[in-house]
Design a protein around this motif. Structure first.
Motif, PDB file in Angstrom:
ATOM      1  N   ASP A 342      37.860 -14.944  39.772  1.00  0.00           N
ATOM      2  CA  ASP A 342      37.289 -14.145  40.857  1.00  0.00           C
ATOM      3  C   ASP A 342      38.289 -13.973  41.999  1.00  0.00           C
ATOM      4  OD1 ASP A 342      34.922 -13.828  39.497  1.00  0.00           O
ATOM      5  OD2 ASP A 342      33.949 -15.555  40.449  1.00  0.00           O
ATOM      6  N   HIS A 346      40.087 -10.553  43.522  1.00  0.00           N
ATOM      7  CA  HIS A 346      40.149 -10.136  44.925  1.00  0.00           C
ATOM      8  C   HIS A 346      41.599  -9.961  45.372  1.00  0.00           C
ATOM      9  CE1 HIS A 346      36.005 -10.916  44.743  1.00  0.00           C
ATOM     10  NE2 HIS A 346      36.005 -12.196  45.083  1.00  0.00           N
ATOM     11  N   THR A 349      42.950  -6.768  43.866  1.00  0.00           N
ATOM     12  CA  THR A 349      42.382  -5.614  44.573  1.00  0.00           C
ATOM     13  C   THR A 349      43.126  -5.376  45.874  1.00  0.00           C
ATOM     14  OG1 THR A 349      40.193  -5.998  43.622  1.00  0.00           O
ATOM     15  CG2 THR A 349      40.306  -4.702  45.649  1.00  0.00           C
ATOM     16  N   ARG A 512      34.668  -0.208  52.185  1.00  0.00           N
ATOM     17  CA  ARG A 512      34.773  -0.773  50.833  1.00  0.00           C
ATOM     18  C   ARG A 512      33.539  -0.432  50.007  1.00  0.00           C
ATOM     19  NH1 ARG A 512      33.073  -7.131  51.430  1.00  0.00           N
ATOM     20  NH2 ARG A 512      31.557  -6.823  53.102  1.00  0.00           N
ATOM     21  N   LEU A 514      30.578  -1.145  47.113  1.00  0.00           N
ATOM     22  CA  LEU A 514      29.761  -2.322  46.848  1.00  0.00           C
ATOM     23  C   LEU A 514      30.468  -3.247  45.864  1.00  0.00           C
ATOM     24  CD1 LEU A 514      26.219  -0.700  46.526  1.00  0.00           C
ATOM     25  CD2 LEU A 514      27.137  -1.968  48.480  1.00  0.00           C
ATOM     26  N   ASN A 515      30.294  -4.546  46.104  1.00  0.00           N
ATOM     27  CA  ASN A 515      30.852  -5.590  45.233  1.00  0.00           C
ATOM     28  C   ASN A 515      32.377  -5.561  45.158  1.00  0.00           C
ATOM     29  OD1 ASN A 515      28.198  -6.416  44.506  1.00  0.00           O
ATOM     30  ND2 ASN A 515      28.111  -4.770  42.976  1.00  0.00           N
ATOM     31  N   THR A 516      33.003  -5.005  46.199  1.00  0.00           N
ATOM     32  CA  THR A 516      34.458  -4.995  46.285  1.00  0.00           C
ATOM     33  C   THR A 516      34.896  -5.867  47.451  1.00  0.00           C
ATOM     34  OG1 THR A 516      34.627  -2.764  45.354  1.00  0.00           O
ATOM     35  CG2 THR A 516      36.513  -3.572  46.616  1.00  0.00           C
ATOM     36  N   GLU A 517      35.760  -6.817  47.163  1.00  0.00           N
ATOM     37  CA  GLU A 517      36.259  -7.728  48.187  1.00  0.00           C
ATOM     38  C   GLU A 517      37.776  -7.692  48.207  1.00  0.00           C
ATOM     39  OE1 GLU A 517      34.696  -9.466  50.386  1.00  0.00           O
ATOM     40  OE2 GLU A 517      32.653  -9.850  49.669  1.00  0.00           O
ATOM     41  N   THR A 521      38.315  -9.243  53.810  1.00  0.00           N
ATOM     42  CA  THR A 521      36.851  -9.256  53.825  1.00  0.00           C
ATOM     43  C   THR A 521      36.312 -10.562  53.255  1.00  0.00           C
ATOM     44  OG1 THR A 521      36.720  -8.163  51.648  1.00  0.00           O
ATOM     45  CG2 THR A 521      36.771  -6.754  53.602  1.00  0.00           C
ATOM     46  N   THR A 525      33.716 -12.807  55.253  1.00  0.00           N
ATOM     47  CA  THR A 525      32.424 -13.181  54.661  1.00  0.00           C
ATOM     48  C   THR A 525      32.176 -14.678  54.803  1.00  0.00           C
ATOM     49  OG1 THR A 525      32.580 -11.368  53.059  1.00  0.00           O
ATOM     50  CG2 THR A 525      31.063 -13.161  52.546  1.00  0.00           C
TER      51      THR A 525
END
Length: 576
Positions: A342, A346, A349, A512, A514-517, A521, A525
């Protein structure tokens, strides 16, 4: 980290005397880039105008007064505190020699690698009532509660001013040191002969000569402070930026947020005008005459150690303390184990968005600068000026202004696709992070154009004239002469843009999918949930990546030729 490119663009250029036409397609591309930058502002004003008439009176009565006062107080405080830090440290390391000066010259710009929101989260963890410092004091002194003692509140306006200042002062430090280094020693020696003290030398000679660069550095620091959302929100300061975010997402009023954003634009325009006024009718040009640069004067005794303390304190507060805390939390909490699939997603990304945005920004910047170099007409000058305005737009304002045009474009393409195929296409830009990339391009385009323009302006126009005489076409001029000459500037601009994209929080947070980190961010969070220590690994990665361009920036600044400058009375037409 943009101050070098900005300062270069403000110092001036070597204008070409011949104006030549450029192809129609290049003119169209230049106009398209200008429209891309002004599009968010126009859309923002349209959204604000379409809002319910009852929203504005509510904002005037309940939101704008407090937010405007907090924003104004924050900017004034940052200008005073960060300005004092940057100017004082720059003068001390340039004009004096004292213990630790050699290493402090390299350490003073490093806080630029630490985003403001990360520093704010760390300062709360350290200095809040439940933080490390106050807990240690209570254990040491036997105090049982806050009622038994007084300690400065970090979640306050002064606390926010301190946090932003220790991160943003390098903008002013780098600009001031660049000008102090290029000042001729003869002027200072004449003043010393006439009996001027060190303080008077600084006040009546060095500081006025550095005024244009200082105006640029202070304006950049204030624009970054206005753009901040993470630090201000976390420290309880209700700035206009925070109000835009809360009104849009928490209260569901897009029109109200747009109206607040329009008020923010007044601050942006004011900062640009102040910066222009600060360097009005002055241009600093390189002097071809033989000169001697300033030689540091040794300090002894208490003065020497005072200078060391004054220069070491900003480094300690802005870089060593935050970085040390992140290392401690990462190692103590075994957060290296978080580097799983995960976290890697991120991270990739973040890197992917930053790389794509950097490539697009550099391509557009090469187009603009090449067009301006080939033909310095009003069109190309205007395009470069408009491109420079993108950096002045806070991320929240930019995101808000882009929302409607991007959604409208997605709907338009979706309608065409549905008519052609009978299927729904979905969101093309907003659903695939295209909006984030566009926001990055608009916001950081000025870094690339400033850096590339400064690089080309150092090249004699006679080189290109000779190529034309030999029959070189415009395409050959760009690919065979201009781009090779711009390679060093391209590399520097790429580093700066890449790291600024990684650090950018407001635009990324609002645009951003949805469900994009991203890493920024992800840190936000964790902090919003009251568990910032869980985001220490992501924060540490951001800081370590940010160190690369900062170190490169310091290296280029310290090894460049030291040349004198002379002030001339002329109009300054450079971009902000």
């Amino acid at each position: 980290m943009t101050v070098i490119a900005k300062t270069h663009s403000a110092i001036g250029s070597s204008p070409r005397t011949k104006t030549k036409r450029i192809p129609w397609w290049l003119s169209a591309a230049v106009v398209a880039v200008g429209l891309l930058v002004v599009l968010p502002v126009g859309a923002l004003i349209g959204i604000a105008a379409e809002g319910d008439a009852e929203i504005w009176p509510h904002l005037i009565a309940n939101v704008l007064p407090a937010s405007t006062i907090d924003t104004l107080a924050l900017l004034i405080g940052v200008a005073i505190v960060a300005g004092s830090m940057g100017i004082t440290t720059a003068w001390l390391v340039t004009a004096h020699r004292f213990p630790g000066r050699g290493i402090l010259v390299w350490l003073l710009p490093l806080p630029l690698a630490v985003p403001t929101y990360i520093t704010a989260y760390i300062y709360v963890e350290i200095f809040d009532s439940a933080g490390l410092v106050q807990m240690a004091l209570r254990d040491l002194m036997g105090w049982r509660s806050r009622a038994d003692y007084w300690f400065p509140e970090i979640r306050s306006l002064p606390g926010c001013i301190l946090v932003l200042s220790v991160v943003l002062y390098p903008y002013i430090y780098i600009a001031a040191r660049a000008m102090f280094l290029t000042q001729s020693a003869s002027m200072l020696e004449v003043a010393r002969t006439l009996g001027a003290s060190r303080i008077k030398l600084f006040r009546i000679i060095a500081l006025p000569l550095a005024r244009p660069a200082l105006a640029v550095g202070v304006s950049l620091a204030l624009l970054e402070g206005l753009n901040d959302i993470g630090a201000s929100e976390y420290l309880g300061v209700r700035t206009l930026t925070v109000s835009v975010y809360n009104t849009w997402l928490n209260r569901g009023s897009l029109a109200g947020a747009a109206q607040i954003a329009c008020v923010m634009l007044i601050f942006v325009v004011s900062l640009i005008l102040i910066e222009r006024y600060g360097r009005r009718d002055r241009r600093y040009a390189l002097s071809p005459k033989r000169h001697r640069t300033v030689h540091p004067v040794p300090l002894v005794g208490g003065r020497a150690w005072t200078a060391t303390l004054l220069c070491a304190l900003p480094v300690l507060m802005g870089f060593i303390l935050p970085t040390g805390f992140l290392l401690r939390e990462t190692l103590r909490g075994s957060l290296v184990d978080q580097f799983d699939s995960d976290f890697l997603a991120h991270f990739m990304t973040t890197i992917g968005l930053s790389v794509v945005a950097t490539i697009v920004v550099l391509a557009i910047a090469v187009l603009l600068v090449s067009a301006a170099r080939l033909s310095k007409n009003s069109l190309t000058k205007g395009a470069l000026f408009v491109a420079g305005l993108g950096y002045a737009l806070p991320g929240t304002v930019l995101a808000l202004g882009l929302m409607t045009p991007l959604v409208g474009f997605d709907n338009f393409i979706g309608t065409i696709w549905r008519h052609l195929t009978g299927e729904r296409l979905g969101l093309l830009l907003m659903g695939a992070a295209g909006g984030i990339i566009i926001a990055y391009v608009i916001r950081f385009l000025s870094i690339a154009t400033g850096s590339l323009s400064a690089g080309l302006d150092r090249v004699s126009p006679s080189l290109e004239d000779a190529a034309r005489t030999l029959g070189a076409s415009r395409r050959e001029m760009v690919w065979s002469i201009q781009i090779p000459l711009m390679r060093p500037a391209l590399a520097s601009a790429a580093l700066l843009i890449f790291v600024d994209c990684i650090k950018e929080l407001p635009a990324t947070l609002l645009l951003r999918p949805l469900n994009t980190e991203t890493l920024s961010t992800l840190v936000y969070t964790h902090a919003s949930r009251g568990r910032f220590e869980d985001g220490s690994l992501a924060a540490l990665v951001i800081v370590l990546v940010g160190l690369i361009p900062v170190i490169q920036l310091v290296r280029s600044a310290e090894t460049r030729p030291k040349v004198a400058v002379e002030s001339t009375n002329s109009s300054d037409t450079s971009s902000p």
